[in-house]
Design a protein around this motif. Structure first.
Motif, PDB file in Angstrom:
ATOM      1  N   ALA A 191       0.889  -1.341  -0.012  1.00  0.00           N
ATOM      2  CA  ALA A 191       0.047  -0.234   0.195  1.00  0.00           C
ATOM      3  C   ALA A 191       0.941   1.217  -0.025  1.00  0.00           C
ATOM      4  N   ALA A 192       1.993   1.145   0.662  1.00  0.00           N
ATOM      5  CA  ALA A 192       2.842   2.447   0.971  1.00  0.00           C
ATOM      6  C   ALA A 192       3.464   2.591  -0.409  1.00  0.00           C
ATOM      7  N   ILE A 193       4.128   1.575  -1.266  1.00  0.00           N
ATOM      8  CA  ILE A 193       4.448   1.803  -2.376  1.00  0.00           C
ATOM      9  C   ILE A 193       3.686   2.333  -3.318  1.00  0.00           C
ATOM     10  N   ARG A 194       2.294   1.793  -3.585  1.00  0.00           N
ATOM     11  CA  ARG A 194       1.415   2.591  -4.315  1.00  0.00           C
ATOM     12  C   ARG A 194       0.995   4.040  -4.167  1.00  0.00           C
ATOM     13  N   ILE A 195       1.025   4.396  -2.953  1.00  0.00           N
ATOM     14  CA  ILE A 195       0.754   5.829  -2.586  1.00  0.00           C
ATOM     15  C   ILE A 195       2.032   6.517  -2.976  1.00  0.00           C
ATOM     16  N   LEU A 196       3.143   5.992  -2.692  1.00  0.00           N
ATOM     17  CA  LEU A 196       4.298   6.916  -2.760  1.00  0.00           C
ATOM     18  C   LEU A 196       4.876   6.893  -4.270  1.00  0.00           C
ATOM     19  N   ARG A 220       2.095   7.147  -6.633  1.00  0.00           N
ATOM     20  CA  ARG A 220       1.045   8.144  -7.027  1.00  0.00           C
ATOM     21  C   ARG A 220       1.676   9.471  -6.705  1.00  0.00           C
TER      22      ARG A 220
END
Lengths: 296, 396
Positions: A83-88, A90
């Motif tokens: 999840a952190a990788i996705r938002i970071l 974006r």
């Protein structure tokens, strides 16, 4: 491009000699191959397993970032990291094109017992990462106590007269979660091993589950130079089967030409010392049912 | 533009998280926390907040996912209550031990049995040893204001500890109050994005977090560093309170807010929503009866402001703690901490603990007034035999 699994085995190492595992431990082999396939741009969640020793017991570490949270929740670690990788990505903090593979590795006790809810949760959400259960069929790091994946009749320090129950069939449970990929692995079949990990790495987002059969010289009571032999006999007798479930489609990836009798596997191991002929017949029936039953 | 809305404490927490631009939100529903989760999900789904919601399967996994996300460098938020908080317990130590400034709203609820959704502070008070900063607030506005402040405190390089903002279930979480929703641009200025420099999982500079050691290597030293960080956080909490006040016009007093202390012979100390009642009682007794009584609203339970409270209370004859929690076998957790910090060779104020409001039992104005008057009568006593008083036990 022809993808030869052997290529991966000659890639750079991120797992180094001098580790503190027992002599003959299959975990060292497995982790080394996993690291070769996943490479430098990967992040590990380590749960409770003997593989804590080379990865997280100071001063040992992998050459990649890794996190040990607690015994149970390495699947939740996959959830948080992905999840952190996705938002970071974006937000442009991590370059969008950079591929970072998140994986977890944990023991059979932490996977099939204390962490079962966390595992099932991450799989049901289909969170993005590879999960490796290093199944040495008991709580080995705490000194050989039974787990739900310990096979029937096996001696451990908490089943001194042999385990009553059968081995929990965790890969089938994981396949029932409708995740993109489930596979069983054996250190006696490195090409099969590497090909499956590569396949999961390259198949896009989702939860991929692996269970590594891990013959343990210390806990199973066999000489440390026989690890690969025991691992191979497990497969050749059908005690452990090599297969994959790709988007629900079940494929045997290695089928013994002629299945050997289970006694050939059992007799090498001190943990099965003292089995009666009836016990061995019971184990043989279990293998036959498992191998010929539905889904096989 | 700041706007005013009627909000519950739970929605205030959700707005606070949105204003802080949280990035990862793992959560598991538990009454009375649930509306925090639902509102943040609504913000994410309608595009008001760019964040990742992870619907976890348990609170144990919530805190594990929060640890993992924060370790990746994402600003992470969650919320829980009661048994959910206790289910996280193991992983609370991981967040603080790896020095990850996760922020969590704890919507206080009784720890059963008997099980109920009503409130006291026993769930969060008993997490005091997890090395989380704990700040107790009084109303919905303070909930909202403290979420951005919590990130600024925890993410400060002098601190790097997780922060819990604690407010009582139902009484704060579910009742509506007029709340000012802060201006987003001003919050962005007050709280820049979190991009950690020290602890982060990055393949370009690999590090192992949560190491295991087979001897006493560094354990004492790492715990001591946490202690030092906790000590440093006192100044940071005060600074952030000042900075917030300068930006938004509301100051809360940092570690605690003391009123009418000069010349006070008796001081009533409490935390959480009870502060409103106790403050009103003290004000009335001063205004109408002219009694020299002061008031302290404790905000930070961890770090416990021991030296600061000692300085504040050294001249009083008696200090009374009213708290909605108890360490059975000893006394109220706040009372126990206060005892150690007021302990001096020469003279120590008489210290009395009232265990009140357990299970959400109403603590009325009259009851607090009676407590204040009782202690005021006792203030010159050399010693007392019953410092810990279970005030509201029926049939006693």
């Amino acid at each position: 491009m022809i993808n030869n699994p052997r290529d991966a085995l000659f890639k750079e190492d991120y797992f180094h000699p001098g580790h503190p595992l027992c002599p003959g431990c299959p975990g060292g082999m497995a982790l080394r191959w996993i690291m070769k396939v996943l490479g430098r741009d990967s992040i590990a969640n380590v749960g409770a397993t003997c593989l804590c020793l080379p990865t997280h017991v100071y001063p040992h570490s992998l050459e990649i970032p890794s996190l040990y949270i607690a015994m149970a929740p390495s699947p939740a670690g996959i959830s948080g990291m992905s999840a952190a990788i996705r938002i970071l990505k974006r937000k442009g903090v991590i370059p969008a094109e950079k591929r970072i593979t998140v994986f977890a590795i944990s023991g059979d006790g932490s996977t099939a017992d204390i962490g079962m809810a966390a595992l099932s949760g991450a799989a049901e959400r289909n969170d993005d990462g590879l999960y490796f259960c290093f199944d040495n069929e008991a709580y080995m790091n705490t000194g050989i106590q039974r787990s739900s994946t310990t096979p029937q009749f096996s001696w451990t320090f908490s089943t001194t007269k042999g385990k009553v129950q059968r081995k929990k069939d965790l890969p089938k449970i994981m396949a029932a979660h409708d995740i993109p990929y489930v596979a069983t692995l054996s250190v006696a079949y490195p090409e099969d091993f590497v090909r499956k990990v590569e396949k999961a790495r390259d198949m896009g987002p989702g939860f991929k589950y692996f269970q590594i059969h891990g013959p343990c010289p210390t806990g199973w009571r066999f000489p440390e130079h026989k690890t690969v032999e025991v691992a191979r006999l497990a497969v050749e007798t059908g005690f452990w089967s090599l297969y994959e479930v790709v988007h629900g489609s079940f494929n045997i990836t290695y089928r013994p030409r002629k299945r050997l009798p289970v006694v050939d596997y059992v007799k090498l191991q001190g943990r099965f010392q003292g089995l009666t002929a009836q016990d061995i017949r019971t184990l043989q029936n279990w293998v036959d049912e498992k191998e010929e039953g539905p889904g096989s | 533009m700041a706007t005013r809305k009627m909000l519950t404490g739970n929605y205030a927490a959700a707005y606070g998280a949105k204003l802080a631009r949280v990035e990862v939100f793992p959560a598991f529903p538990i009454t009375p926390q649930t509306p925090v989760m639902e509102k943040i999900v609504e913000f994410i789904e309608n595009g008001e907040l760019d964040a990742e919601f992870i619907p976890m399967e348990s609170e144990h996994s919530v805190m594990a996912a929060a640890v993992a996300a924060e370790a990746m460098g994402a600003r992470t938020f969650t919320a829980t209550s009661s048994q959910g908080l206790l289910y996280m317990h193991e992983n609370l130590f991981v967040a603080s031990g790896i020095r990850l400034p996760v922020v969590m709203a704890i919507v206080n609820r009784v720890v059963g049995p008997p099980n109920t959704v009503l409130n006291d502070l026993s769930d969060s008070l008993d997490q005091r040893d997890t090395s989380w900063i704990q700040i107790y607030v009084e109303n919905a506005q303070e909930v909202l204001d403290m979420i951005p402040q919590a990130y600024r405190i925890g993410e400060d390089e002098r601190v790097l500890l997780p922060v819990a903002i604690c407010f009582e279930g139902i009484i704060i979480s579910h009742y509506m109050e007029p709340v000012e929703i802060l201006d987003q641009d001003k919050v962005d200025h007050f709280l820049p994005p979190y991009r950690p420099k020290q602890v982060v999982l990055d393949p370009d500079r690999p590090m192992s977090l949560g190491q295991i050691v087979m001897d006493d290597t560094y354990i004492t030293e790492m715990k001591y560093q946490q202690q030092e960080a906790m000590d440093r956080s006192k100044a940071v909490i005060r600074e952030v309170d000042e900075a917030f006040g300068d930006a938004f016009g509301r100051w809360y007093g940092g570690l605690f807010a003391a009123e009418w202390i000069d010349g006070a012979e008796v001081v009533l100390l409490t935390l959480g929503s009870l502060a409103s009642t106790v403050r009103a009682v003290v004000k009335q007794l001063r205004d109408e009866a002219g009694l020299p009584i002061g008031f302290v609203k404790l905000r930070a339970f961890r770090p416990f402001p021991a030296q600061e409270l000692r300085d504040c209370l050294s001249h009083v004859k008696a200090a009374v703690v009213l708290e909605k929690g108890v360490s059975i076998g000893a006394g109220g957790p706040v009372f126990l901490d206060l005892s150690h910090c007021l302990n001096r060779r020469d003279r120590m104020p008489l210290l009395i603990d009232y265990i009140v409001g357990l299970g959400g039992r109403d603590v009325t104005f009259e009851e607090v007034r009676n407590i204040a008057l009782t202690v005021f009568e006792e203030r010159h006593a050399d010693s007392i035999t019953n410092p810990v008083r279970w005030h509201q036990v029926r049939g006693l």
